[in-house]
Scaffold this active site. Sequence first.
Site, PDB file in Angstrom:
ATOM      1  CG  ASP A  31      -0.755   0.038   2.878  1.00 44.75           C
ATOM      2  OD1 ASP A  31       0.913  -0.162   2.573  1.00 44.75           O
ATOM      3  OD2 ASP A  31      -1.039   0.139   2.806  1.00 44.75           O
ATOM      4  CB  SER A  32       4.847   1.849  -0.334  1.00 42.06           C
ATOM      5  OG  SER A  32       4.748   0.410  -0.699  1.00 42.06           O
ATOM      6  CG  ASP A  92       0.657  -4.196   1.944  1.00 34.32           C
ATOM      7  OD1 ASP A  92       0.800  -5.310   2.822  1.00 34.32           O
ATOM      8  OD2 ASP A  92       1.299  -3.341   1.903  1.00 34.32           O
ATOM      9  CD  GLU A 105       0.069  -1.539   8.156  1.00 38.84           C
ATOM     10  OE1 GLU A 105       0.055  -0.506   9.062  1.00 38.84           O
ATOM     11  OE2 GLU A 105       0.554  -1.206   7.045  1.00 38.84           O
ATOM     12  CD  GLU A 123       7.773  -0.701   7.471  1.00 39.52           C
ATOM     13  OE1 GLU A 123       6.390  -0.826   7.204  1.00 39.52           O
ATOM     14  OE2 GLU A 123       7.855   0.556   6.807  1.00 39.52           O
TER      15      GLU A 123
HETATM   16  O1  KIV Z   1       3.305  -1.077   1.750  1.00 40.23           O
HETATM   17  C1  KIV Z   1       4.516  -1.450   1.875  1.00 40.23           C
HETATM   18  O2  KIV Z   1       5.846  -0.931   0.692  1.00 40.23           O
HETATM   19  C2  KIV Z   1       4.909  -1.965   2.871  1.00 40.23           C
HETATM   20  C3  KIV Z   1       6.592  -2.929   2.965  1.00 40.23           C
HETATM   21  C4  KIV Z   1       7.587  -1.522   3.786  1.00 40.23           C
HETATM   22  C5  KIV Z   1       6.982  -3.645   3.393  1.00 40.23           C
HETATM   23  O3  KIV Z   1       4.098  -3.134   3.717  1.00 40.23           O
END
Ligand code: KIV
Length: 271
Positions: free
Chosen positions: A51-52, A90, A122, A189
Amino acid sequence: MSVHGEVKRVTTHTLAEMKEAGEKIAMLTAYDFTMARILDRSGVDVLLVGDSASNVMAGHETTLPITLDQMIYHASSVVRAVQRALVVVDLPFGSYQGNSKEALQSTIRIMKEAGAHAVKLEGGREVVESVVRILTAGVPVMGHLGLTPQSIYKFGTYSVRAREEQEAERLLEDAVALQEAGCFGLVLEKIPSKLAQKVASTLSIPVIGIGAGSGVDGQVLVMHDMLGLNSEFSPRFLRRYLQLDGLVTEAVQAYIRDVRSGDFPSPAEQY
Ligand code: KIV
């Protein structure tokens, strides 16, 4: 490669075997077809449609705004590119918290509409019910503890988590709870490396770190960060393997010069 010349897919079992054999797991994020194809052909084990994407693809300050539909769009682009890597997606903010039925429904959409191989969510004990329910549908689940960006407004900062003993103990208990619930792996993280090492040696499932030191079973980085597309973001844990922002700027400036001077297109570059 298999005996028939087909590419042998990475599965959750492959990752478990890699941990058992002490082989480190390489994971990167991916959000689009073209880059996912390059990363997969390079031999990365796991591609995370993180979700980044909310930050690096859409320019939001946090991961909270990205929607389930947008995650499915990114995930389906990645899945179409991949022949070998395990594709983990995610569950975005608001698609699972506090409601295990919704967690399962969101997961089913990701699996059906994007063709993903697993999901990540998460949280610790508070998401165990969702993990168990998702597993009833036969979908592998990965956990994520430590700095969990979907809770940024609770933390107030992106600094290192679990430095204090109480939070460290809670994190270890949460990690065990996620493993017992059936998670096939766990992302840690931005936590102290000693704690991450303790979690990795306590758990039998693979533990993948980002800013969690070298004592874990594998590493994950955000692709844009490790390729140097984002020079403003410079946390201590990040190793940049390219300075792509500078290279792209130079290439684009050369193109602009060539267009303006009439050098491009040359006679050989036209019909
Ligand atoms: O969303 C993401 O990129 C992540 C990584 C930082 C593990 O969850």
